[in-house]
Design a protein around this motif. Structure first.
Motif, PDB file in Angstrom:
ATOM      1  N   ALA A   1     -54.782 -32.959  10.036  1.00 18.73           N
ATOM      2  CA  ALA A   1     -54.473 -32.119  11.462  1.00 18.73           C
ATOM      3  C   ALA A   1     -54.937 -30.688  11.109  1.00 18.73           C
ATOM      4  O   ALA A   1     -55.531 -30.242  12.117  1.00 18.73           O
ATOM      5  N   ILE A   2     -54.403 -30.151  10.135  1.00 18.51           N
ATOM      6  CA  ILE A   2     -54.629 -28.560   9.869  1.00 18.51           C
ATOM      7  C   ILE A   2     -56.243 -28.364   9.611  1.00 18.51           C
ATOM      8  O   ILE A   2     -56.545 -27.466  10.283  1.00 18.51           O
ATOM      9  N   LEU A   3     -56.878 -29.275   8.940  1.00 21.81           N
ATOM     10  CA  LEU A   3     -58.449 -28.908   8.514  1.00 21.81           C
ATOM     11  C   LEU A   3     -59.189 -29.154   9.841  1.00 21.81           C
ATOM     12  O   LEU A   3     -60.067 -28.535  10.034  1.00 21.81           O
ATOM     13  N   ALA A   4     -58.542 -30.203  10.725  1.00 19.71           N
ATOM     14  CA  ALA A   4     -59.522 -30.428  11.849  1.00 19.71           C
ATOM     15  C   ALA A   4     -59.175 -29.125  12.886  1.00 19.71           C
ATOM     16  O   ALA A   4     -60.093 -28.731  13.434  1.00 19.71           O
ATOM     17  N   PHE A   5     -57.942 -28.518  12.971  1.00 14.99           N
ATOM     18  CA  PHE A   5     -57.627 -27.601  13.565  1.00 14.99           C
ATOM     19  C   PHE A   5     -58.629 -26.548  13.204  1.00 14.99           C
ATOM     20  O   PHE A   5     -58.975 -25.549  14.053  1.00 14.99           O
TER      21      PHE A   5
ATOM     22  N   SER B   1     -65.788 -36.424   8.690  1.00 15.52           N
ATOM     23  CA  SER B   1     -66.144 -36.634   7.307  1.00 15.52           C
ATOM     24  C   SER B   1     -64.801 -36.189   6.560  1.00 15.52           C
ATOM     25  O   SER B   1     -64.578 -36.720   5.530  1.00 15.52           O
ATOM     26  N   ILE B   2     -64.328 -35.146   6.878  1.00 17.08           N
ATOM     27  CA  ILE B   2     -63.090 -34.623   6.068  1.00 17.08           C
ATOM     28  C   ILE B   2     -61.921 -35.715   6.477  1.00 17.08           C
ATOM     29  O   ILE B   2     -61.413 -36.160   5.463  1.00 17.08           O
ATOM     30  N   ASN B   3     -61.765 -36.116   7.789  1.00 18.65           N
ATOM     31  CA  ASN B   3     -60.664 -37.325   7.919  1.00 18.65           C
ATOM     32  C   ASN B   3     -60.883 -38.443   6.985  1.00 18.65           C
ATOM     33  O   ASN B   3     -60.138 -39.024   6.490  1.00 18.65           O
ATOM     34  N   GLY B   4     -62.082 -38.924   7.038  1.00 14.71           N
ATOM     35  CA  GLY B   4     -62.521 -40.011   6.396  1.00 14.71           C
ATOM     36  C   GLY B   4     -62.360 -39.846   4.677  1.00 14.71           C
ATOM     37  O   GLY B   4     -61.867 -40.636   3.971  1.00 14.71           O
TER      38      GLY B   4
END
Length: 297
Positions: free
Chosen positions: A283-287, A227-230
């Protein structure tokens, strides 16, 4: 002496078969994903037009943080992210829990109804919401009919209300999509676990927080990252619902990158720098999400 056996051993054959399946997929990922990333970074260090591109260092990145419209697009995108994603995921979990009930009749019908918005074309559903929230649209006519408004309110012409229209549209479309993941997760939980909790005297709310949520944690993390990515790459709603207006009040990062690259005089170096910034954010938020959700010792 026994003669040496010719040919590959079983282990060698298994390794060869593994590489045979792995290499084509890895090559496609490298060509279609990693190469464009590297190429975008190289272009982000250049300025100019067409074939007249020349190296300019990090000037595009410096310009990016001085660009008020881009900074506004970043703020808008995070506004959608902070409000829309939690609402959507909470609704998805609650709907999944409700539609996973064995005693509920017509479960398949209700699941289909919730999921159907996801199957709607992005452009079509954005245009539908645009007509719904127009000054002479259904929402305004309903509010006038109920006596709440005297005249039609310009939802898409006001900065804050336009943002909330986009949020409502996103929640409507993507809640069912995430619900499917939670349904799959719930169906992998043994029903005997809930029966044991019921015998121990746990009510529905306590069972939900103590059993369902912990066991769904991997799925929750996955849907949160998706969801963040989208949302960080949000484009269609900004373009088709509000066209970034009024006065760039609803424009997103992807929409601004598109404008910089294709609508105005093309500036591929600057657009690439902004795209790479979005990539780093994702990338940062996913990590961070993976680290927060990782409970392994």
């Amino acid at each position: 002496m026994e003669p040496k056996k010719k040919g590959m051993t079983l282990v060698a054959k298994q390794k060869a078969a593994g590489w045979l399946f792995l290499v084509p997929a890895s090559a496609m990922i490298a060509i279609m994903s990693f190469f464009p990333m590297v190429k975008a970074f190289i272009i982000s260090l250049q300025t100019g037009r067409g074939l007249n591109m020349h190296f300019a260092g990090f000037s595009n990145y410096v310009r990016m943080f001085q660009d008020k419209v881009f900074l506004r697009s970043v703020g808008n995108t995070f506004f959608y992210l902070i409000i829309q994603v939690p609402i959507m995921l909470v609704l998805a979990i609650l709907l999944a829990q409700l539609l996973n009930n064995r005693d509920l009749k017509l479960r398949g019908f209700f699941r289909t109804c919730v999921f159907l918005p996801c199957a709607t074309s992005l452009v079509s559903y954005a245009l539908i919401f645009r007509f719904l929230f127009a000054q002479d649209g259904f929402i305004n006519n309903a509010l006038i009919g109920l006596g709440i408004l005297d005249t039609g309110y310009n939802f898409l012409g006001n900065a804050m209300s336009a943002k909330f229209v986009i949020i409502i549209a996103l929640v409507w479309r993507w809640t069912g999509y995430n619900m499917v993941f939670y349904l799959a997760g719930l169906q992998n939980i043994e029903y005997s676990v809930y029966e044991a909790a019921k015998i121990d005297g746990a009510n529905g709310w306590k069972t939900f927080w103590s059993i369902t949520v912990p066991l769904l944690k991997p799925t929750i993390i996955m849907t949160f990252i998706m969801s963040i990515n989208g949302t960080l790459q949000l484009f269609d709603e900004s373009v088709n619902l509000t066209n970034g207006g009024p006065a760039n009040a609803t424009i997103t990062m992807s929409h601004y990158i598109y404008n910089s690259c294709f609508v105005r005089s093309p500036n591929f170096g600057y657009a690439s720098a902004m795209s790479f910034f979005v990539f780093i954010l994702v990338a940062i938020l996913a990590f961070i999400n993976m680290k927060v959700g990782d409970t392994r010792d």
